[in-house]
Design a protein around this motif. Structure first.
Motif, PDB file in Angstrom:
ATOM      1  N   ASP A 159       0.823  -1.217   0.000  1.00  0.00           N
ATOM      2  CA  ASP A 159       0.000   0.000   0.000  1.00  0.00           C
ATOM      3  C   ASP A 159       0.853   1.262   0.000  1.00  0.00           C
ATOM      4  O   ASP A 159       0.642   2.179   0.780  1.00  0.00           O
ATOM      5  N   ASP A 160       1.860   1.311  -0.862  1.00  0.00           N
ATOM      6  CA  ASP A 160       2.748   2.468  -1.015  1.00  0.00           C
ATOM      7  C   ASP A 160       3.533   2.818   0.243  1.00  0.00           C
ATOM      8  O   ASP A 160       3.948   3.950   0.437  1.00  0.00           O
ATOM      9  N   SER A 161       3.726   1.856   1.121  1.00  0.00           N
ATOM     10  CA  SER A 161       4.500   2.067   2.337  1.00  0.00           C
ATOM     11  C   SER A 161       5.441   0.883   2.532  1.00  0.00           C
ATOM     12  O   SER A 161       5.086  -0.255   2.240  1.00  0.00           O
ATOM     13  N   ILE A 162       6.645   1.151   3.013  1.00  0.00           N
ATOM     14  CA  ILE A 162       7.568   0.060   3.331  1.00  0.00           C
ATOM     15  C   ILE A 162       7.122  -0.543   4.653  1.00  0.00           C
ATOM     16  O   ILE A 162       7.135   0.119   5.684  1.00  0.00           O
ATOM     17  N   ARG A 163       6.693  -1.794   4.623  1.00  0.00           N
ATOM     18  CA  ARG A 163       6.148  -2.470   5.808  1.00  0.00           C
ATOM     19  C   ARG A 163       7.131  -3.436   6.453  1.00  0.00           C
ATOM     20  O   ARG A 163       6.997  -3.764   7.617  1.00  0.00           O
ATOM     21  N   GLU A 164       8.113  -3.915   5.666  1.00  0.00           N
ATOM     22  CA  GLU A 164       9.070  -4.876   6.201  1.00  0.00           C
ATOM     23  C   GLU A 164      10.453  -4.587   5.628  1.00  0.00           C
ATOM     24  O   GLU A 164      10.589  -4.237   4.463  1.00  0.00           O
ATOM     25  N   VAL A 165      11.462  -4.763   6.473  1.00  0.00           N
ATOM     26  CA  VAL A 165      12.861  -4.657   6.065  1.00  0.00           C
ATOM     27  C   VAL A 165      13.558  -5.916   6.567  1.00  0.00           C
ATOM     28  O   VAL A 165      13.341  -6.356   7.695  1.00  0.00           O
ATOM     29  N   PHE A 166      14.388  -6.479   5.715  1.00  0.00           N
ATOM     30  CA  PHE A 166      15.101  -7.714   6.022  1.00  0.00           C
ATOM     31  C   PHE A 166      16.580  -7.449   5.808  1.00  0.00           C
ATOM     32  O   PHE A 166      16.984  -7.019   4.721  1.00  0.00           O
ATOM     33  N   VAL A 167      17.407  -7.661   6.836  1.00  0.00           N
ATOM     34  CA  VAL A 167      18.846  -7.424   6.759  1.00  0.00           C
ATOM     35  C   VAL A 167      19.564  -8.747   6.978  1.00  0.00           C
ATOM     36  O   VAL A 167      19.269  -9.463   7.940  1.00  0.00           O
ATOM     37  N   VAL A 168      20.504  -9.061   6.105  1.00  0.00           N
ATOM     38  CA  VAL A 168      21.333 -10.258   6.240  1.00  0.00           C
ATOM     39  C   VAL A 168      22.786  -9.803   6.195  1.00  0.00           C
ATOM     40  O   VAL A 168      23.194  -9.116   5.252  1.00  0.00           O
ATOM     41  N   ALA A 169      23.551 -10.149   7.214  1.00  0.00           N
ATOM     42  CA  ALA A 169      24.984  -9.845   7.260  1.00  0.00           C
ATOM     43  C   ALA A 169      25.718 -11.160   7.485  1.00  0.00           C
ATOM     44  O   ALA A 169      25.393 -11.910   8.401  1.00  0.00           O
ATOM     45  N   LEU A 170      26.708 -11.437   6.644  1.00  0.00           N
ATOM     46  CA  LEU A 170      27.380 -12.730   6.670  1.00  0.00           C
ATOM     47  C   LEU A 170      28.881 -12.533   6.540  1.00  0.00           C
ATOM     48  O   LEU A 170      29.351 -11.760   5.705  1.00  0.00           O
TER      49      LEU A 170
ATOM     50  N   LYS B 218       9.380  -4.873  11.154  1.00  0.00           N
ATOM     51  CA  LYS B 218       8.031  -4.650  10.621  1.00  0.00           C
ATOM     52  C   LYS B 218       7.501  -3.331  11.160  1.00  0.00           C
ATOM     53  O   LYS B 218       7.856  -2.914  12.255  1.00  0.00           O
ATOM     54  N   GLY B 219       6.647  -2.711  10.390  1.00  0.00           N
ATOM     55  CA  GLY B 219       6.038  -1.451  10.787  1.00  0.00           C
ATOM     56  C   GLY B 219       5.839  -0.566   9.571  1.00  0.00           C
ATOM     57  O   GLY B 219       5.776  -1.043   8.442  1.00  0.00           O
ATOM     58  N   ARG B 220       5.756   0.721   9.814  1.00  0.00           N
ATOM     59  CA  ARG B 220       5.714   1.713   8.731  1.00  0.00           C
ATOM     60  C   ARG B 220       7.123   2.279   8.638  1.00  0.00           C
ATOM     61  O   ARG B 220       7.472   3.185   9.385  1.00  0.00           O
ATOM     62  N   LEU B 221       7.924   1.722   7.747  1.00  0.00           N
ATOM     63  CA  LEU B 221       9.364   1.878   7.813  1.00  0.00           C
ATOM     64  C   LEU B 221       9.983   2.807   6.767  1.00  0.00           C
ATOM     65  O   LEU B 221      11.196   2.929   6.717  1.00  0.00           O
ATOM     66  N   GLU B 222       9.180   3.477   5.959  1.00  0.00           N
ATOM     67  CA  GLU B 222       9.777   4.291   4.900  1.00  0.00           C
ATOM     68  C   GLU B 222      10.667   5.397   5.452  1.00  0.00           C
ATOM     69  O   GLU B 222      11.717   5.699   4.892  1.00  0.00           O
ATOM     70  N   HIS B 223      10.290   6.010   6.572  1.00  0.00           N
ATOM     71  CA  HIS B 223      11.116   7.070   7.152  1.00  0.00           C
ATOM     72  C   HIS B 223      12.420   6.504   7.716  1.00  0.00           C
ATOM     73  O   HIS B 223      13.487   7.106   7.580  1.00  0.00           O
TER      74      HIS B 223
END
Length: 126
Positions: free
Chosen positions: A76-87, A98-103
């Protein structure tokens, strides 16, 4: 490599503004046992699967023996999830927000471009 992930998190005095729209955080850290002569790190299958499922790549950073990926999903035009992988050769760190993460994403990318974000020996490469 955990420092690379934690460097994206601001100090306590700044955290309120950064985390205001975060509703959930999941974190996993795994020990990795890699031989000194192991081949260069490749993109993990979980990252490839997320891309196949419609996640967008925000950042991909690679060196011979360490790498990090940041992916996001728009709903819905909002970033709702971010996934970070560091290896790296010692550990695998996975963080899901999770959340409203665009900012949050915009500020993290802006700060890293101005030298205030990712303070880690990884160099930005795609």
């Amino acid at each position: 490599l955990a420092r690379a992930v934690s460097s994206l998190v601001p100090g306590a005095h700044e955290a309120r503004g950064w985390l205001r729209d975060v509703s959930r955080v999941e974190l996993a850290v795994y020990d990795v046992r890699a031989a000194e002569s192991a081949p260069p790190i490749k993109t993990p299958s979980c990252v490839r699967k997320l891309i196949d499922e419609g996640w967008e790549m925000a950042v991909c950073v690679r060196e011979h023996d360490q790498a990090a990926w940041v992916l996001y999903r728009v709903d819905d035009d909002s970033i709702r999830e971010v996934f970070v992988v560091a290896l790296d050769r010692d550990e695998l760190v996975i963080v899901k927000l999770k959340g409203r993460l665009e900012h949050l994403v915009a500020r993290a990318l802006s700060d890293s471009n101005h030298g205030r974000g990712l303070h880690h020996p990884l160099r930005h490469r795609t």
